[in-house]
Design a protein around this motif. Structure first.
Motif, PDB file in Angstrom:
ATOM      1  N   GLU A 276      -8.065  13.743 -21.455  1.00  0.00           N
ATOM      2  CA  GLU A 276      -7.409  14.450 -22.068  1.00  0.00           C
ATOM      3  C   GLU A 276      -6.273  15.438 -21.462  1.00  0.00           C
ATOM      4  N   ALA A 277      -6.822  16.251 -20.299  1.00  0.00           N
ATOM      5  CA  ALA A 277      -5.185  16.883 -20.348  1.00  0.00           C
ATOM      6  C   ALA A 277      -4.318  15.887 -19.750  1.00  0.00           C
ATOM      7  N   ARG A 278      -4.718  14.888 -18.679  1.00  0.00           N
ATOM      8  CA  ARG A 278      -3.478  13.769 -18.514  1.00  0.00           C
ATOM      9  C   ARG A 278      -2.711  13.572 -19.113  1.00  0.00           C
ATOM     10  N   LYS A 279      -3.604  12.665 -20.246  1.00  0.00           N
ATOM     11  CA  LYS A 279      -2.871  11.810 -20.979  1.00  0.00           C
ATOM     12  C   LYS A 279      -1.848  13.342 -22.558  1.00  0.00           C
ATOM     13  N   SER A 280      -2.166  14.091 -22.839  1.00  0.00           N
ATOM     14  CA  SER A 280      -2.068  14.563 -23.934  1.00  0.00           C
ATOM     15  C   SER A 280      -1.731  16.131 -23.299  1.00  0.00           C
ATOM     16  N   ALA A 281      -0.480  16.263 -22.562  1.00  0.00           N
ATOM     17  CA  ALA A 281       0.002  17.488 -21.413  1.00  0.00           C
ATOM     18  C   ALA A 281       1.420  17.618 -22.856  1.00  0.00           C
ATOM     19  N   ASP A 282       1.993  17.102 -23.651  1.00  0.00           N
ATOM     20  CA  ASP A 282       2.949  16.747 -24.536  1.00  0.00           C
ATOM     21  C   ASP A 282       3.880  17.013 -23.449  1.00  0.00           C
ATOM     22  N   GLY A 283       3.500  15.996 -22.150  1.00  0.00           N
ATOM     23  CA  GLY A 283       4.836  15.162 -21.393  1.00  0.00           C
ATOM     24  C   GLY A 283       5.116  16.826 -20.856  1.00  0.00           C
ATOM     25  N   GLU A 284       4.765  17.277 -20.996  1.00  0.00           N
ATOM     26  CA  GLU A 284       5.496  18.916 -20.129  1.00  0.00           C
ATOM     27  C   GLU A 284       5.343  19.327 -18.389  1.00  0.00           C
ATOM     28  N   LEU A 285       6.046  19.150 -17.855  1.00  0.00           N
ATOM     29  CA  LEU A 285       5.901  18.917 -16.790  1.00  0.00           C
ATOM     30  C   LEU A 285       4.491  20.520 -15.884  1.00  0.00           C
ATOM     31  N   ILE A 286       5.349  20.922 -16.894  1.00  0.00           N
ATOM     32  CA  ILE A 286       4.136  22.893 -16.088  1.00  0.00           C
ATOM     33  C   ILE A 286       3.052  23.065 -16.710  1.00  0.00           C
ATOM     34  N   PHE A 287       2.460  21.042 -17.383  1.00  0.00           N
ATOM     35  CA  PHE A 287       0.826  21.415 -17.689  1.00  0.00           C
ATOM     36  C   PHE A 287       0.090  20.435 -16.335  1.00  0.00           C
ATOM     37  N   ARG A 288       1.812  19.682 -15.886  1.00  0.00           N
ATOM     38  CA  ARG A 288       0.672  18.834 -15.151  1.00  0.00           C
ATOM     39  C   ARG A 288      -0.336  18.775 -14.590  1.00  0.00           C
ATOM     40  N   LEU A 289      -1.686  18.290 -14.106  1.00  0.00           N
ATOM     41  CA  LEU A 289      -2.730  18.437 -12.561  1.00  0.00           C
ATOM     42  C   LEU A 289      -2.308  18.093 -11.953  1.00  0.00           C
ATOM     43  N   PRO A 290      -2.897  18.781 -10.695  1.00  0.00           N
ATOM     44  CA  PRO A 290      -2.342  18.398  -9.555  1.00  0.00           C
ATOM     45  C   PRO A 290      -3.637  17.214  -9.354  1.00  0.00           C
ATOM     46  N   LYS A 291      -3.199  16.511  -8.037  1.00  0.00           N
ATOM     47  CA  LYS A 291      -4.098  14.949  -7.766  1.00  0.00           C
ATOM     48  C   LYS A 291      -5.382  14.938  -7.912  1.00  0.00           C
ATOM     49  N   TRP A 292      -5.827  16.339  -7.052  1.00  0.00           N
ATOM     50  CA  TRP A 292      -7.103  16.704  -6.439  1.00  0.00           C
ATOM     51  C   TRP A 292      -8.211  17.032  -7.723  1.00  0.00           C
ATOM     52  N   VAL A 293      -7.203  17.505  -9.254  1.00  0.00           N
ATOM     53  CA  VAL A 293      -8.225  17.594  -9.406  1.00  0.00           C
ATOM     54  C   VAL A 293      -9.067  16.506 -10.257  1.00  0.00           C
ATOM     55  N   PRO A 294     -10.548  16.132  -9.769  1.00  0.00           N
ATOM     56  CA  PRO A 294     -11.092  15.639 -10.049  1.00  0.00           C
ATOM     57  C   PRO A 294     -11.393  14.620 -11.780  1.00  0.00           C
ATOM     58  N   ARG A 295     -11.779  13.876 -11.881  1.00  0.00           N
ATOM     59  CA  ARG A 295     -11.782  12.792 -13.055  1.00  0.00           C
ATOM     60  C   ARG A 295     -12.763  13.106 -13.949  1.00  0.00           C
ATOM     61  N   ASP A 296     -13.777  13.780 -13.194  1.00  0.00           N
ATOM     62  CA  ASP A 296     -15.074  14.184 -14.147  1.00  0.00           C
ATOM     63  C   ASP A 296     -14.802  16.007 -14.598  1.00  0.00           C
ATOM     64  N   ALA A 297     -13.618  16.540 -14.271  1.00  0.00           N
ATOM     65  CA  ALA A 297     -13.327  17.721 -14.332  1.00  0.00           C
ATOM     66  C   ALA A 297     -13.682  17.864 -15.919  1.00  0.00           C
ATOM     67  N   THR A 298     -13.560  18.679 -16.014  1.00  0.00           N
ATOM     68  CA  THR A 298     -13.701  19.472 -17.202  1.00  0.00           C
ATOM     69  C   THR A 298     -13.445  21.396 -18.270  1.00  0.00           C
ATOM     70  N   ASP A 299     -13.075  21.057 -19.644  1.00  0.00           N
ATOM     71  CA  ASP A 299     -13.499  22.652 -19.741  1.00  0.00           C
ATOM     72  C   ASP A 299     -11.606  22.881 -19.118  1.00  0.00           C
ATOM     73  N   ILE A 300     -11.258  22.447 -18.895  1.00  0.00           N
ATOM     74  CA  ILE A 300      -9.561  22.474 -18.495  1.00  0.00           C
ATOM     75  C   ILE A 300      -8.682  23.726 -19.055  1.00  0.00           C
ATOM     76  N   THR A 301      -8.463  24.546 -18.811  1.00  0.00           N
ATOM     77  CA  THR A 301      -7.311  25.618 -19.008  1.00  0.00           C
ATOM     78  C   THR A 301      -6.146  26.035 -18.315  1.00  0.00           C
ATOM     79  N   ILE A 302      -5.277  25.766 -18.567  1.00  0.00           N
ATOM     80  CA  ILE A 302      -4.020  26.271 -18.481  1.00  0.00           C
ATOM     81  C   ILE A 302      -2.874  27.619 -18.829  1.00  0.00           C
ATOM     82  N   LYS A 303      -2.308  27.753 -17.872  1.00  0.00           N
ATOM     83  CA  LYS A 303      -1.631  29.034 -18.650  1.00  0.00           C
ATOM     84  C   LYS A 303       0.017  28.813 -17.568  1.00  0.00           C
TER      85      LYS A 303
END
Length: 164
Positions: free
Chosen positions: A55-82
Motif C-alpha cells: 500500500e505504501a508503494r502503491k498509494s503514496a500519492d505520487g509524492e517522492l517524500i513518501f517513497r520507501l527505500p528499496k531495502w524495506v521488506p515486502r512483508d513490512a507492516t504498520d508503516i508511518t512516515i513523517k
C-alpha cells in the motif's frame, strides 16, 4: 493614547510569539491526525500511515517524500512516515514480519552526516533513538540512519544527500 495602543500591540505580538514558540513544537510532535492542509502550510510537515509495504508503494500519492527505500521488506507492516514539506528531513517507522532487514550499504555516505539525531519529532518516535544509533544507509538520494528495536525499524534522514 497612542502610546497605550502601541504598548498593547507590542504586548499582543510578544504574547502571540510566546504562545507560538511553546505550542508549535507540541503540535509538531502530535500532528499525526491533523489535516494535510494544516500540516503543510502551518507546520510544514506531513504524516502518512500505510498498513502494508504494498500500500505504501502503491498509494503514496505520487509524492517522492513518501517513497520507501528499496531495502524495506515486502512483508513490512504498520508503516508511518513523517516528512518535511519544505525540506528533506524524514522519520520512518515500520514493523518487520518474517523477512529480515537487509540494508544496502554505507557506500556514498558523507563523513559526519549523523552527528545529530533526527530534526523532526513525533509522538511515536522513541526518545532513546538518536545520534550515533543504528547503521547508515546511503543507497538512495538521502542518507538514512536505521535502528532496529525488536520487530520495529526506525529510520531518519535530516536531508543530507548521498555523495555523488
Amino acid at each position: 493614547m497612542q502610546k497605550k495602543t502601541l504598548i498593547i500591540s507590542a504586548a499582543c505580538v510578544v504574547g502571540l510569539w510566546a504562545v507560538g514558540s511553546v505550542v508549535t513544537p507540541v503540535l509538531k510532535e502530535h500532528n499525526d491526525d491533523f489535516p494535510d492542509v494544516f500540516n503543510d502550510h502551518v507546520l510544514h510537515e506531513r504524516v502518512k500511515t500505510f498498513p502494508t509495504e504494498h500500500e505504501a508503494r502503491k498509494s503514496a500519492d505520487g509524492e517522492l517524500i513518501f517513497r520507501l527505500p528499496k531495502w524495506v521488506p515486502r512483508d513490512a507492516t504498520d508503516i508511518t512516515i513523517k516528512a518535511q514539506t519544505t525540506g528533506n528531513a524524514k522519520l520512518m517507522r515500520f514493523t518487520l514480519a518474517d523477512t529480515p532487514l537487509q540494508l544496502t550499504g554505507e557506500e556514498g555516505c558523507l563523513e559526519g552526516a549523523f552527528s545529530d539525531g533526527p530534526t523532526l519529532v513525533a509522538s511515536w518516535w522513541p526518545q532513546e533513538v538518536g545520534a550515533g544509533d543504528g547503521r547508515p544507509d546511503c543507497s538512495g538520494q538521502y542518507q538514512l540512519r536505521v535502528v532496529v528495536k525488536g520487530d520495529k525499524v526506525y529510520a531518519w534522514s535530516n536531508g543530507d544527500m548521498v555523495e555523488s
